[in-house]
Design a protein around this motif. Structure first.
Motif, PDB file in Angstrom:
ATOM      1  N   ASN A 142       0.828  -1.206   0.000  1.00 15.67           N
ATOM      2  CA  ASN A 142       0.000   0.000   0.000  1.00 15.67           C
ATOM      3  C   ASN A 142       0.864   1.259   0.000  1.00 15.67           C
ATOM      4  N   ILE A 143       0.274   2.340  -0.519  1.00 12.98           N
ATOM      5  CA  ILE A 143       0.847   3.677  -0.424  1.00 12.98           C
ATOM      6  C   ILE A 143      -0.077   4.514   0.449  1.00 12.98           C
ATOM      7  N   VAL A 144       0.519   5.231   1.398  1.00  6.48           N
ATOM      8  CA  VAL A 144      -0.262   6.054   2.328  1.00  6.48           C
ATOM      9  C   VAL A 144       0.135   7.506   2.136  1.00  6.48           C
ATOM     10  N   GLU A 145      -0.869   8.372   2.043  1.00  5.53           N
ATOM     11  CA  GLU A 145      -0.663   9.816   1.967  1.00  5.53           C
ATOM     12  C   GLU A 145      -0.969  10.414   3.346  1.00  5.53           C
ATOM     13  N   TRP A 146       0.049  11.031   3.980  1.00  6.36           N
ATOM     14  CA  TRP A 146      -0.074  11.536   5.351  1.00  6.36           C
ATOM     15  C   TRP A 146      -0.231  13.053   5.335  1.00  6.36           C
ATOM     16  N   ASP A 147      -1.037  13.524   6.253  1.00  6.12           N
ATOM     17  CA  ASP A 147      -1.171  14.961   6.511  1.00  6.12           C
ATOM     18  C   ASP A 147      -0.341  15.281   7.747  1.00  6.12           C
ATOM     19  N   LEU A 148       0.754  16.022   7.567  1.00  5.52           N
ATOM     20  CA  LEU A 148       1.664  16.286   8.685  1.00  5.52           C
ATOM     21  C   LEU A 148       1.102  17.295   9.677  1.00  5.52           C
ATOM     22  N   GLN A 149       0.135  18.079   9.271  1.00  5.21           N
ATOM     23  CA  GLN A 149      -0.454  19.035  10.211  1.00  5.21           C
ATOM     24  C   GLN A 149      -1.335  18.339  11.239  1.00  5.21           C
ATOM     25  N   THR A 150      -2.026  17.293  10.818  1.00  9.97           N
ATOM     26  CA  THR A 150      -2.886  16.542  11.742  1.00  9.97           C
ATOM     27  C   THR A 150      -2.255  15.240  12.201  1.00  9.97           C
ATOM     28  N   GLY A 151      -1.246  14.755  11.450  1.00  9.60           N
ATOM     29  CA  GLY A 151      -0.616  13.486  11.799  1.00  9.60           C
ATOM     30  C   GLY A 151      -1.475  12.283  11.461  1.00  9.60           C
ATOM     31  N   LYS A 152      -2.454  12.447  10.572  1.00  7.13           N
ATOM     32  CA  LYS A 152      -3.363  11.356  10.227  1.00  7.13           C
ATOM     33  C   LYS A 152      -3.274  11.043   8.737  1.00  7.13           C
ATOM     34  N   THR A 153      -3.913   9.929   8.377  1.00  7.33           N
ATOM     35  CA  THR A 153      -3.904   9.473   6.990  1.00  7.33           C
ATOM     36  C   THR A 153      -4.905  10.263   6.154  1.00  7.33           C
ATOM     37  N   ARG A 154      -4.460  10.795   5.033  1.00  8.25           N
ATOM     38  CA  ARG A 154      -5.362  11.471   4.103  1.00  8.25           C
ATOM     39  C   ARG A 154      -5.928  10.509   3.072  1.00  8.25           C
ATOM     40  N   SER A 155      -5.088   9.594   2.593  1.00  3.52           N
ATOM     41  CA  SER A 155      -5.521   8.642   1.580  1.00  3.52           C
ATOM     42  C   SER A 155      -4.643   7.401   1.659  1.00  3.52           C
ATOM     43  N   LYS A 156      -5.194   6.276   1.210  1.00  7.45           N
ATOM     44  CA  LYS A 156      -4.470   5.015   1.214  1.00  7.45           C
ATOM     45  C   LYS A 156      -5.008   4.161   0.069  1.00  7.45           C
ATOM     46  N   TRP A 157      -4.079   3.612  -0.729  1.00  4.41           N
ATOM     47  CA  TRP A 157      -4.510   2.777  -1.848  1.00  4.41           C
ATOM     48  C   TRP A 157      -3.460   1.696  -2.120  1.00  4.41           C
ATOM     49  N   LYS A 158      -3.951   0.605  -2.713  1.00  3.20           N
ATOM     50  CA  LYS A 158      -3.093  -0.530  -3.053  1.00  3.20           C
ATOM     51  C   LYS A 158      -2.330  -0.205  -4.323  1.00  3.20           C
TER      52      LYS A 158
END
Length: 589
Positions: A142-158
């Motif tokens: 998987n590839i994960v797109e992180w939001d560094l301002q919130t520290g949470k996942t913005r998007s995730k896809w195979k």
């Protein structure tokens, strides 16, 4: 731009900070992050993750330079208001536990921890050039797109069916390259595949964009490097979609470990690139990216390092950073615990060998009185192998009692290569514990050196000695450590021997060459004419295979019928061994 985000888990991460190259970040064998100041050549910061032993750092990547507040500062004047200095601050580290650690050099502490996105080890991390976004690829495919301002996942896809081993974001932040079994280019707005590129047989460990031009102008290029591959391939993203093959190849001496490049902004501007290979050598390239080039490109300069001892030992280069000056380059070499940094300016020569006296004593803040590190005792049966170039591994012999007396009595005259080959028994290689004491056990590096010598000198004696080995693992490792210029002569020699003598052992050598050097052979122009003997042999074998298959079927049918008849005759003879006409025969009774 360093290819730190695509580093393999077998390699220790090492990368310079962007733009000014002021810092060098390394993760050593002990799992600690160390940041060195390249100007003062001293240890700037050291960070020990809480799980540095169980969740080791696999990859590290510097974030884009930004304005950093380092504590209380004086109020600036109006003339200084527009002069804002941007520095390298944040550093992303992917761990084997599936988490991503964000470290701040300005604070000297951990900025945040990104977890919950991956279930496998994080192999690569890449920053978005403008937004506060980070991308990570993992063994969980998987590839994960992180939001560094919130520290949470913005998007995730195979991303792929295999592990994601490398990532790279385009300079405009609109495209993302990922590598698993194939190289894919993603549209970051829609998260859909824009293009696919195939050409590597092993895991891709390096991905980075080489130009900043938009893809609709046929001027967008990127390069890729794979494990156990001594080529860097350059791909062109064409508007018409005809971009299935690489357009340029750069030859290396080993697998690429660290890459730093200066991107090309227009056709008239050349791509400058520094590549540090796994064998510790540095290769410099300069090339104008303007369409395909059939011939593989050789480095404009190759840099090697060794110590100042009587028998020189190679010193591995860890990383290299290109400067604004075309002849200026920043080098880091030695070991990951205490690297040595210096600026080398004279790169006008094609081959450079630098000799340095590298001190092995550590100057870190470690109390030697309470150190539990023990120095191993080296006896006569132990051998210490030094990493470096093939043929430079020298066993370190222990000093035993009475050795000085023996040295005075023995003749120290060095044997010639012919005498050494005459005493080598290749059948005794790697026999293990049951081997007699007097036999010589060659190592794979020695095989590679002997094979190169035999190919260069066309010495049939040396080649016969090397080709006599029957161990498939030794053959594979020998072929894998050959320099690229020796691959084509090896294929020609093996093809001739196989065609003339029908040697079955030559099949193993051909198989090993095709496994390790297919990409290099495919990049050579006029390969069919150069390997005419091999192509003729394969064509004749293929034509004969169909006839042999028919003959094999007929023979199998015939032998089956003969077997059935014999079985019936034996069964009949067992039931009626003597016929009625033989009852009156006395000899029968």
């Amino acid at each position: 731009m360093a290819a730190g985000g695509g580093s393999s888990s077998l390699q220790l991460p090492c990368v310079f900070s962007p733009k000014s190259r002021q810092y060098l970040a390394l993760c050593a064998q002990d799992g600690r992050l160390r940041i060195w100041n390249t100007d003062s050549k001293t240890l700037h910061q050291e960070y020990v993750p809480s799980a540095h032993l169980s969740a080791t750092c696999i990859c590290i990547t510097w974030g884009p330079c930004r304005t950093v507040k380092e504590g209380p500062q004086r109020k600036k004047r109006k003339s200084e208001a527009g002069q804002v200095e941007e520095k390298a601050d944040l550093l992303a580290m992917g761990t084997a536990a599936g988490t991503v650690l964000i470290y701040s050099t300005a604070k000297g502490s951990l900025h945040c921890t990104l977890d919950g996105g991956h279930s496998g080890a994080v192999n690569c991390v890449q920053w978005h050039p403008e937004d506060s976004i980070l991308y990570s690829g993992s063994d969980d495919t998987n590839i994960v797109e992180w939001d560094l301002q919130t520290g949470k996942t913005r998007s995730k896809w195979k991303a792929d069916r295999a592990a994601v081993t490398s990532l790279s974001v385009s300079p405009d932040g609109k495209l993302l390259l990922s590598a698993g079994q194939v190289i894919k280019m993603w549209d970051l707005d829609t998260k859909e595949v824009y293009r696919k590129f195939t050409g590597h047989s092993t895991a891709v460990t390096t991905l980075c964009f080489a130009t900043t031009r938009p893809p609709d102008s046929n001027g967008l290029y990127f390069l890729s490097g794979a494990a156990h591959d001594r080529l860097l391939s350059v791909w062109q993203v064409r508007e018409d979609g005809k971009d299935k093959n690489s357009v340029v190849s750069f030859t290396l001496t080993d697998e690429p470990q660290h890459i730093d490049l200066v991107t090309s902004n227009r056709k008239e501007e050349a791509l400058r690139m520094a590549v540090v290979c796994k064998d510790g050598q540095l290769h410099l390239f300069e090339h104008f990216l303007n369409g395909p080039c059939k011939k593989p490109m050789s480095p404009s300069c190759t840099v090697q390092m060794s110590d100042t001892k009587d028998s020189p030992v190679p010193i591995p280069l860890l990383a290299a950073g290109l400067g604004a000056d075309t002849r200026s380059i920043l080098l880091a070499y030695g070991n990951h615990l205490q690297p040595v940094m210096e600026k080398e300016i004279n790169t006008s020569e094609r081959h450079i060998c630098l000799t340095r006296d590298v001190h092995t004593s550590l100057s870190l803040s470690i109390e030697t009185a309470v150190s539990k590190v023990k120095t191993p005792i080296v006896n006569t049966n132990s051998r210490v192998l030094v990493p470096g170039l093939p043929g430079h591994q020298a066993p370190v012999k222990g000093i035993s009692q009475g050795s000085e007396k023996r040295k005075k009595d023995t003749d120290t005259k060095e044997m010639s290569i012919a005498e050494r080959i005459g005493e080598i028994d290749l059948s005794s290689v790697s026999k293990g514990k049951g081997a007699p004491k007097g036999t010589i056990s060659l190592q794979t590096d020695n095989f590679a050196v002997l094979l190169v010598q035999g190919l260069e000198s066309s010495d049939a004696n040396i080649l016969n000695k090397v080709f006599q080995t029957r161990k498939e693992m030794v053959i594979k490792k020998t072929v894998a450590r050959l320099p690229l210029p020796a691959v084509l002569p090896l294929v020609e020699e093996v093809s001739v021997i196989f065609h003339e003598k029908m040697a079955v052992l030559m099949v193993r050598w051909l198989k090993a060459v095709l496994m390790h050097h297919t990409s290099y052979l495919a990049s050579l122009p006029d390969l069919v004419t150069q390997l005419g003997v091999l192509y003729h042999m394969i064509e004749s074998r293929v034509k004969m295979f169909h006839k042999l298959t028919k003959l094999h079927g007929k023979l199998y049918l015939l032998m089956t019928q003969v077997g059935v008849l014999l079985h019936r005759n034996n069964h009949t003879a067992f039931l009626d061994p003597v016929g009625p006409e033989d009852w009156a025969d006395k000899e029968t009774w």
